[in-house]
Design a protein around this motif. Sequence first.
Motif, PDB file in Angstrom:
ATOM      1  N   ALA A 143       0.855  -1.192   0.000  1.00 32.22           N
ATOM      2  CA  ALA A 143       0.000   0.000   0.000  1.00 32.22           C
ATOM      3  C   ALA A 143       0.888   1.238   0.000  1.00 32.22           C
ATOM      4  CB  ALA A 143      -0.928   0.002   1.213  1.00 32.22           C
ATOM      5  N   ARG A 144       0.321   2.333  -0.444  1.00 35.66           N
ATOM      6  CA  ARG A 144       0.988   3.626  -0.362  1.00 35.66           C
ATOM      7  C   ARG A 144       0.117   4.555   0.462  1.00 35.66           C
ATOM      8  NH1 ARG A 144       1.787   2.380  -5.701  1.00 35.66           N
ATOM      9  NH2 ARG A 144       0.032   3.708  -6.300  1.00 35.66           N
ATOM     10  N   VAL A 145       0.770   5.372   1.249  1.00 35.23           N
ATOM     11  CA  VAL A 145       0.048   6.275   2.149  1.00 35.23           C
ATOM     12  C   VAL A 145       0.273   7.704   1.684  1.00 35.23           C
ATOM     13  CG1 VAL A 145      -0.308   7.012   4.527  1.00 35.23           C
ATOM     14  CG2 VAL A 145       0.352   4.635   4.041  1.00 35.23           C
ATOM     15  N   GLU A 146      -0.831   8.415   1.507  1.00 36.33           N
ATOM     16  CA  GLU A 146      -0.787   9.802   1.050  1.00 36.33           C
ATOM     17  C   GLU A 146      -1.087  10.732   2.221  1.00 36.33           C
ATOM     18  OE1 GLU A 146      -3.283  12.756  -1.983  1.00 36.33           O
ATOM     19  OE2 GLU A 146      -3.902  10.675  -1.671  1.00 36.33           O
ATOM     20  N   PHE A 147      -0.244  11.749   2.387  1.00 29.46           N
ATOM     21  CA  PHE A 147      -0.482  12.798   3.372  1.00 29.46           C
ATOM     22  C   PHE A 147      -0.835  14.071   2.602  1.00 29.46           C
ATOM     23  CE2 PHE A 147       2.400   9.799   5.356  1.00 29.46           C
ATOM     24  CZ  PHE A 147       1.833   9.609   6.602  1.00 29.46           C
ATOM     25  N   PRO A 148      -2.128  14.342   2.382  1.00 24.62           N
ATOM     26  CA  PRO A 148      -2.519  15.477   1.542  1.00 24.62           C
ATOM     27  C   PRO A 148      -1.987  16.822   2.039  1.00 24.62           C
ATOM     28  CG  PRO A 148      -4.389  14.026   1.929  1.00 24.62           C
ATOM     29  CD  PRO A 148      -3.291  13.572   2.838  1.00 24.62           C
ATOM     30  N   GLU A 149      -2.003  17.037   3.363  1.00 23.30           N
ATOM     31  CA  GLU A 149      -1.542  18.320   3.892  1.00 23.30           C
ATOM     32  C   GLU A 149      -0.041  18.505   3.707  1.00 23.30           C
ATOM     33  OE1 GLU A 149      -3.455  16.257   5.487  1.00 23.30           O
ATOM     34  OE2 GLU A 149      -5.360  17.323   5.730  1.00 23.30           O
ATOM     35  N   LEU A 150       0.698  17.396   3.718  1.00 22.99           N
ATOM     36  CA  LEU A 150       2.152  17.473   3.561  1.00 22.99           C
ATOM     37  C   LEU A 150       2.572  17.402   2.096  1.00 22.99           C
ATOM     38  CD1 LEU A 150       3.265  15.033   6.428  1.00 22.99           C
ATOM     39  CD2 LEU A 150       3.056  17.523   6.536  1.00 22.99           C
ATOM     40  N   GLY A 151       1.644  16.994   1.214  1.00 23.18           N
ATOM     41  CA  GLY A 151       2.005  16.782  -0.179  1.00 23.18           C
ATOM     42  C   GLY A 151       3.023  15.670  -0.337  1.00 23.18           C
ATOM     43  N   LYS A 152       2.861  14.604   0.461  1.00 25.72           N
ATOM     44  CA  LYS A 152       3.868  13.547   0.511  1.00 25.72           C
ATOM     45  C   LYS A 152       3.218  12.177   0.397  1.00 25.72           C
ATOM     46  CE  LYS A 152       8.032  12.422   3.151  1.00 25.72           C
ATOM     47  NZ  LYS A 152       8.886  12.850   4.268  1.00 25.72           N
ATOM     48  N   TRP A 153       3.932  11.265  -0.290  1.00 29.15           N
ATOM     49  CA  TRP A 153       3.537   9.863  -0.393  1.00 29.15           C
ATOM     50  C   TRP A 153       4.664   9.004   0.176  1.00 29.15           C
ATOM     51  CZ3 TRP A 153      -0.699   7.691  -3.433  1.00 29.15           C
ATOM     52  CH2 TRP A 153      -1.532   8.666  -4.008  1.00 29.15           C
ATOM     53  N   VAL A 154       4.297   7.933   0.892  1.00 31.11           N
ATOM     54  CA  VAL A 154       5.293   6.983   1.382  1.00 31.11           C
ATOM     55  C   VAL A 154       4.774   5.573   1.147  1.00 31.11           C
ATOM     56  CG1 VAL A 154       6.196   8.554   3.148  1.00 31.11           C
ATOM     57  CG2 VAL A 154       4.361   6.959   3.739  1.00 31.11           C
ATOM     58  N   ALA A 155       5.703   4.643   0.972  1.00 26.38           N
ATOM     59  CA  ALA A 155       5.339   3.236   0.811  1.00 26.38           C
ATOM     60  C   ALA A 155       5.192   2.591   2.187  1.00 26.38           C
ATOM     61  CB  ALA A 155       6.402   2.505  -0.002  1.00 26.38           C
ATOM     62  N   ALA A 156       4.114   1.867   2.384  1.00 26.63           N
ATOM     63  CA  ALA A 156       3.885   1.186   3.661  1.00 26.63           C
ATOM     64  C   ALA A 156       4.886   0.053   3.832  1.00 26.63           C
ATOM     65  CB  ALA A 156       2.466   0.647   3.713  1.00 26.63           C
ATOM     66  N   THR A 157       5.279  -0.191   5.065  1.00 30.33           N
ATOM     67  CA  THR A 157       6.209  -1.279   5.352  1.00 30.33           C
ATOM     68  C   THR A 157       5.494  -2.590   5.665  1.00 30.33           C
ATOM     69  OG1 THR A 157       6.306  -0.610   7.685  1.00 30.33           O
ATOM     70  CG2 THR A 157       7.962   0.318   6.201  1.00 30.33           C
ATOM     71  N   ALA A 158       4.227  -2.516   6.049  1.00 30.63           N
ATOM     72  CA  ALA A 158       3.456  -3.733   6.334  1.00 30.63           C
ATOM     73  C   ALA A 158       1.973  -3.395   6.318  1.00 30.63           C
ATOM     74  CB  ALA A 158       3.845  -4.329   7.685  1.00 30.63           C
ATOM     75  N   VAL A 159       1.160  -4.390   5.943  1.00 31.20           N
ATOM     76  CA  VAL A 159      -0.296  -4.246   5.929  1.00 31.20           C
ATOM     77  C   VAL A 159      -0.885  -5.417   6.704  1.00 31.20           C
ATOM     78  CG1 VAL A 159      -2.384  -4.145   4.512  1.00 31.20           C
ATOM     79  CG2 VAL A 159      -0.267  -3.086   3.687  1.00 31.20           C
TER      80      VAL A 159
END
Length: 332
Positions: free
Chosen positions: A202-218
């Motif tokens: 999964a990828r996690v989007e932080f709209p306020e930060l304008g940042k995307w990160v890849a999840a390490t575990a689901v």
Amino acid sequence: MNTKLFSRLVFALFMVSTAALAADGLPLVVVKPHAVDLTFPAESLVEAVQQATVGAQVAGRVLEVKADAGQSVKKGELLMRIDAREAEEAARAAEAQYANAKVSYERTKNLVAQKFMSSAALDKARADFDAAGANRAAAGASQSHANIVSPMNGIVARRHAEMGDMATPGKPLFTIYEPGGLRVTASVPQYRLQEMRRVTTARVEFPELGKWVAATAVKLLPTADATTHVSQVRVSLPEVPEATPGMFARVHFVIGQAEKLTVPAAAVLRRGEVAAVYVQTADGRLSLRQLRLGDAVGQGEIEVLAGLAAGDQVVTDPIKAGISLKDLSGKK
């Protein structure tokens, strides 16, 4: 005239008026079909993996506050001091009872040895002595609880009491979290559970930060809410210094891949219900092309259903393109 029809006519006239203007020095991207992740989004909140709420264990007024929200603290560091005179008096009373019980026990033991008292009296004196010892230890521990210390290395997320407030046993005083371990928890509807069991990325989007990160575990939790019929999914994050517990985030669970023609979301210009992009033609001129768009895919991309073909050059900064067109229009 119908409002929607009028807006489309105005937009069409705008497209015609700008089609013959040249474009120079604008950021471009060549669109072509490529493999993109198919995802479905879920709203979520950031939470700390390691978090502790420090509460009062003795009653008393808050005399001193040594930490505030946002402050980094070390394990064992003093956070707050509570007026524990009542606990001190209780400790002194327990000490006196202990001393009296000890003397009584020694006296009874001597009298039993001289056969002036029964062994039952000795048993009672021993029990009273042990109870007094336990009461003294408990009172001493309560007295030490007047100093509130941090149970971990972390950051103070919230301070629940001010200087002068009355602290009571069980009342929260501080919430502390470890910043290095964060996760997001998303709610997934019941009809998605079967495909969610196969999701590993999964990828996690932080709209306020304008940042995307890849999840390490689901991790899909094995229970569902009886009222809303949704299940919780915990998504572990890498270190994100800007993220804090309670922040909004959007999780994009990857459920597959497909070949799609896409355009960057930032390149799309919207006028009401109409969407378009600036396209640079083969002769270097700029054209505003209306699109029919699909769902958001990949990372910051939107599927194009109609309006573009493979090899088209799309301006990724429509604002800059609009400024360029105004400048060129003024020169003509």
